[in-house]
Design a protein around this motif. Structure first.
Motif, PDB file in Angstrom:
ATOM      1  N   VAL A 186       0.876  -1.170   0.000  1.00  7.61           N
ATOM      2  CA  VAL A 186       0.000   0.000   0.000  1.00  7.61           C
ATOM      3  C   VAL A 186       0.915   1.223   0.000  1.00  7.61           C
ATOM      4  CG1 VAL A 186      -1.907  -1.192   1.164  1.00  7.61           C
ATOM      5  CG2 VAL A 186      -0.132  -0.072   2.541  1.00  7.61           C
ATOM      6  N   SER A 187       0.355   2.424   0.134  1.00 12.86           N
ATOM      7  CA  SER A 187       1.198   3.625   0.158  1.00 12.86           C
ATOM      8  C   SER A 187       2.037   3.660   1.433  1.00 12.86           C
ATOM      9  CB  SER A 187       0.334   4.881   0.080  1.00 12.86           C
ATOM     10  OG  SER A 187      -0.350   5.074   1.317  1.00 12.86           O
ATOM     11  N   LEU A 188       3.147   4.381   1.390  1.00 13.19           N
ATOM     12  CA  LEU A 188       3.998   4.520   2.571  1.00 13.19           C
ATOM     13  C   LEU A 188       3.237   5.168   3.720  1.00 13.19           C
ATOM     14  CD1 LEU A 188       7.436   5.583   1.036  1.00 13.19           C
ATOM     15  CD2 LEU A 188       6.882   3.422   2.169  1.00 13.19           C
ATOM     16  N   ASP A 189       2.343   6.109   3.392  1.00 14.54           N
ATOM     17  CA  ASP A 189       1.551   6.750   4.443  1.00 14.54           C
ATOM     18  C   ASP A 189       0.646   5.740   5.140  1.00 14.54           C
ATOM     19  OD1 ASP A 189       2.676   9.231   4.038  1.00 14.54           O
ATOM     20  OD2 ASP A 189       1.053   9.975   2.760  1.00 14.54           O
ATOM     21  N   GLU A 190       0.063   4.821   4.372  1.00 15.16           N
ATOM     22  CA  GLU A 190      -0.792   3.788   4.978  1.00 15.16           C
ATOM     23  C   GLU A 190       0.034   2.844   5.850  1.00 15.16           C
ATOM     24  OE1 GLU A 190      -4.272   2.464   2.145  1.00 15.16           O
ATOM     25  OE2 GLU A 190      -2.525   3.031   0.932  1.00 15.16           O
ATOM     26  N   THR A 191       1.210   2.488   5.371  1.00 18.55           N
ATOM     27  CA  THR A 191       2.084   1.617   6.172  1.00 18.55           C
ATOM     28  C   THR A 191       2.501   2.319   7.450  1.00 18.55           C
ATOM     29  OG1 THR A 191       2.883   0.448   4.209  1.00 18.55           O
ATOM     30  CG2 THR A 191       4.254   0.323   6.178  1.00 18.55           C
ATOM     31  N   ARG A 192       2.873   3.606   7.334  1.00 14.08           N
ATOM     32  CA  ARG A 192       3.291   4.364   8.522  1.00 14.08           C
ATOM     33  C   ARG A 192       2.141   4.478   9.520  1.00 14.08           C
ATOM     34  NH1 ARG A 192       5.179   8.097   5.959  1.00 14.08           N
ATOM     35  NH2 ARG A 192       7.360   7.475   5.957  1.00 14.08           N
ATOM     36  N   ALA A 193       0.926   4.675   9.028  1.00 17.08           N
ATOM     37  CA  ALA A 193      -0.235   4.754   9.920  1.00 17.08           C
ATOM     38  C   ALA A 193      -0.436   3.435  10.653  1.00 17.08           C
ATOM     39  CB  ALA A 193      -1.481   5.126   9.119  1.00 17.08           C
ATOM     40  N   ALA A 194      -0.196   2.319   9.951  1.00 14.72           N
ATOM     41  CA  ALA A 194      -0.321   1.004  10.591  1.00 14.72           C
ATOM     42  C   ALA A 194       0.728   0.843  11.686  1.00 14.72           C
ATOM     43  CB  ALA A 194      -0.190  -0.101   9.541  1.00 14.72           C
ATOM     44  N   VAL A 195       1.935   1.333  11.440  1.00 20.55           N
ATOM     45  CA  VAL A 195       2.994   1.285  12.450  1.00 20.55           C
ATOM     46  C   VAL A 195       2.564   2.061  13.698  1.00 20.55           C
ATOM     47  CG1 VAL A 195       5.344   2.088  13.003  1.00 20.55           C
ATOM     48  CG2 VAL A 195       4.894   0.897  10.845  1.00 20.55           C
ATOM     49  N   MET A 196       2.035   3.248  13.498  1.00 25.21           N
ATOM     50  CA  MET A 196       1.627   4.067  14.637  1.00 25.21           C
ATOM     51  C   MET A 196       0.486   3.414  15.413  1.00 25.21           C
ATOM     52  SD  MET A 196       3.922   6.262  14.435  1.00 25.21           S
ATOM     53  CE  MET A 196       3.433   7.254  15.847  1.00 25.21           C
ATOM     54  N   ARG A 197      -0.421   2.726  14.701  1.00 28.33           N
ATOM     55  CA  ARG A 197      -1.506   2.007  15.385  1.00 28.33           C
ATOM     56  C   ARG A 197      -0.944   0.876  16.239  1.00 28.33           C
ATOM     57  NH1 ARG A 197      -4.212   2.812  10.494  1.00 28.33           N
ATOM     58  NH2 ARG A 197      -3.703   0.705   9.740  1.00 28.33           N
ATOM     59  N   VAL A 198       0.056   0.167  15.709  1.00 23.33           N
ATOM     60  CA  VAL A 198       0.673  -0.922  16.474  1.00 23.33           C
ATOM     61  C   VAL A 198       1.313  -0.371  17.746  1.00 23.33           C
ATOM     62  CG1 VAL A 198       2.559  -2.604  16.499  1.00 23.33           C
ATOM     63  CG2 VAL A 198       1.012  -2.490  14.535  1.00 23.33           C
ATOM     64  N   ILE A 199       2.056   0.722  17.626  1.00 22.52           N
ATOM     65  CA  ILE A 199       2.702   1.317  18.797  1.00 22.52           C
ATOM     66  C   ILE A 199       1.653   1.668  19.851  1.00 22.52           C
ATOM     67  CG2 ILE A 199       3.986   3.326  19.641  1.00 22.52           C
ATOM     68  CD1 ILE A 199       5.492   3.302  16.929  1.00 22.52           C
ATOM     69  N   ALA A 200       0.572   2.293  19.433  1.00 19.48           N
ATOM     70  CA  ALA A 200      -0.492   2.678  20.376  1.00 19.48           C
ATOM     71  C   ALA A 200      -1.117   1.449  21.025  1.00 19.48           C
ATOM     72  CB  ALA A 200      -1.552   3.513  19.659  1.00 19.48           C
ATOM     73  N   CYS A 201      -1.368   0.422  20.228  1.00 14.65           N
ATOM     74  CA  CYS A 201      -2.014  -0.786  20.755  1.00 14.65           C
ATOM     75  C   CYS A 201      -1.131  -1.529  21.745  1.00 14.65           C
ATOM     76  CB  CYS A 201      -2.397  -1.724  19.620  1.00 14.65           C
ATOM     77  SG  CYS A 201      -3.838  -1.194  18.676  1.00 14.65           S
ATOM     78  N   VAL A 202       0.153  -1.717  21.400  1.00 17.06           N
ATOM     79  CA  VAL A 202       1.016  -2.486  22.313  1.00 17.06           C
ATOM     80  C   VAL A 202       1.259  -1.727  23.607  1.00 17.06           C
ATOM     81  CG1 VAL A 202       2.089  -3.809  20.454  1.00 17.06           C
ATOM     82  CG2 VAL A 202       3.211  -1.746  21.297  1.00 17.06           C
ATOM     83  N   GLN A 203       1.336  -0.416  23.510  1.00 14.84           N
ATOM     84  CA  GLN A 203       1.542   0.364  24.738  1.00 14.84           C
ATOM     85  C   GLN A 203       0.298   0.338  25.622  1.00 14.84           C
ATOM     86  OE1 GLN A 203       3.100   4.107  23.213  1.00 14.84           O
ATOM     87  NE2 GLN A 203       5.189   3.387  23.534  1.00 14.84           N
ATOM     88  N   ALA A 204      -0.861   0.068  24.990  1.00 17.92           N
ATOM     89  CA  ALA A 204      -2.108  -0.068  25.753  1.00 17.92           C
ATOM     90  C   ALA A 204      -2.373  -1.531  26.136  1.00 17.92           C
ATOM     91  CB  ALA A 204      -3.279   0.476  24.930  1.00 17.92           C
ATOM     92  N   GLY A 205      -1.466  -2.430  25.714  1.00 21.65           N
ATOM     93  CA  GLY A 205      -1.611  -3.830  26.047  1.00 21.65           C
ATOM     94  C   GLY A 205      -2.654  -4.572  25.220  1.00 21.65           C
ATOM     95  N   GLN A 206      -2.964  -4.042  24.053  1.00 21.96           N
ATOM     96  CA  GLN A 206      -4.003  -4.640  23.200  1.00 21.96           C
ATOM     97  C   GLN A 206      -3.376  -5.394  22.036  1.00 21.96           C
ATOM     98  OE1 GLN A 206      -6.115  -1.165  21.934  1.00 21.96           O
ATOM     99  NE2 GLN A 206      -7.138  -0.872  23.895  1.00 21.96           N
ATOM    100  N   ARG A 207      -4.074  -6.447  21.624  1.00 20.57           N
ATOM    101  CA  ARG A 207      -3.721  -7.162  20.405  1.00 20.57           C
ATOM    102  C   ARG A 207      -4.748  -6.798  19.349  1.00 20.57           C
ATOM    103  NH1 ARG A 207       0.261 -10.854  21.957  1.00 20.57           N
ATOM    104  NH2 ARG A 207       0.294 -11.142  24.205  1.00 20.57           N
ATOM    105  N   ARG A 208      -4.474  -7.224  18.111  1.00 22.10           N
ATOM    106  CA  ARG A 208      -5.386  -6.843  17.021  1.00 22.10           C
ATOM    107  C   ARG A 208      -6.789  -7.387  17.250  1.00 22.10           C
ATOM    108  NH1 ARG A 208      -3.642 -10.683  11.896  1.00 22.10           N
ATOM    109  NH2 ARG A 208      -3.343 -12.558  13.080  1.00 22.10           N
TER     110      ARG A 208
END
Length: 197
Positions: free
Chosen positions: A175-197
Motif C-alpha cells: 500500500v502507500s507509505l503513508d498507509e504503512t506508517r499509519a499502521a505502524v503508529m496504530r501498532v505502537i499505540a495498541c502495544v503500549q495499551a496492552g491490546q492485540r489486534r
C-alpha cells in the motif's frame, strides 16, 4: 519494557517498517545489520567462519556470496554456521537491552523470528506482509538475485500465510507509505495499551 518482534519473509518491506518504528522513537535491534557488522572487516566472527568454511572471507570480511553458496543447499553446513552466528547475535541483543533498559518499548527486527522460535521471547509479534507478486518483483530487482536463489531462500522461510496467522499484528507494505506508517503508529499505540489486534 515491551518486547516487540518484527518479522516478515524476504522482500516484504521489513527494513522500511523497522525504519518507521525508529523514526517514531522506538529503539530497534536489527539482527541482519548486527550479523553484517560481526561478519564485516575485522568482525568478531570472521576468523571462526573462515576456519569452518575456508575461502569464504577476505580483507572485506565474509564474502556473503561465497558463504551463501557453501551453506544454501546444505542443512548441516547451515546449522554449523548458525552455531557460530546465533550466540554472538544473542550477546549483542543482551547488550542492546542493557543500553535501552529504560525504554517502554523496543523492537527486535529478526527475519527468521518464527523459524528460530524467537517469537516465544516477545510480548507481541508484528508481521510485515505484501502480496506474492509484489514480493517476487521486489526480490528479483535486487542485485545478484536470481529466480533460483529466491526460491531457495523462500523455501527455508515459514509461508507468509502462516506468519500472518501467528502474528499479533500484520502491517501491509503493498500500500502507500503513508498507509504503512499509519499502521505502524496504530501498532505502537495498541502495544503500549496492552491490546492485540
Amino acid at each position: 519494557m515491551i518486547l516487540l518482534g518484527l518479522t516478515g519473509s524476504i522482500g516484504m518491506g521489513k527494513s522500511t517498517v523497522a525504519a518507521m518504528f525508529a523514526d517514531a522513537g522506538v529503539p530497534v535491534f536489527d539482527a541482519d545489520a548486527t550479523v553484517h557488522r560481526l561478519q564485516g572487516p575485522g568482525g568478531a566472527l570472521v576468523t571462526a567462519i573462515e576456519a569452518r568454511f575456508p575461502r569464504t572471507t577476505g580483507p572485506a570480511g565474509v564474502d556473503r556470496a561465497a558463504l551463501g553458496a557453501a551453506v544454501l543447499n546444505d542443512d548441516a553446513a547451515l546449522r554449523a554456521l548458525e552455531a557460530i552466528v546465533h550466540p554472538a547475535v544473542r550477546a549483542e541483543r543482551e547488550a542492546f537491552l542493557a543500553r535501552h533498559h529504560d525504554s517502554p518499548l523496543v523492537v527486535f527486527d529478526i527475519p527468521l523470528l518464527f523459524e528460530t522460535g524467537g517469537d516465544r521471547d516477545m510480548d507481541f509479534v508484528v508481521v510485515v506482509s505484501a502480496s506474492a507478486p509484489v514480493q517476487r518483483e521486489r526480490v528479483l530487482a535486487r542485485p545478484g538475485m536470481t529466480p533460483a536463489r529466491f526460491e531457495a531462500i523462500y523455501s527455508r522461510q515459514l509461508p507468509d500465510t502462516e506468519k500472518r496467522v501467528r502474528a499479533d499484528f500484520v502491517i501491509p507494505t503493498d500500500v502507500s507509505l503513508d498507509e504503512t506508517r499509519a499502521a505502524v503508529m496504530r501498532v505502537i499505540a495498541c502495544v503500549q495499551a496492552g491490546q492485540r489486534r
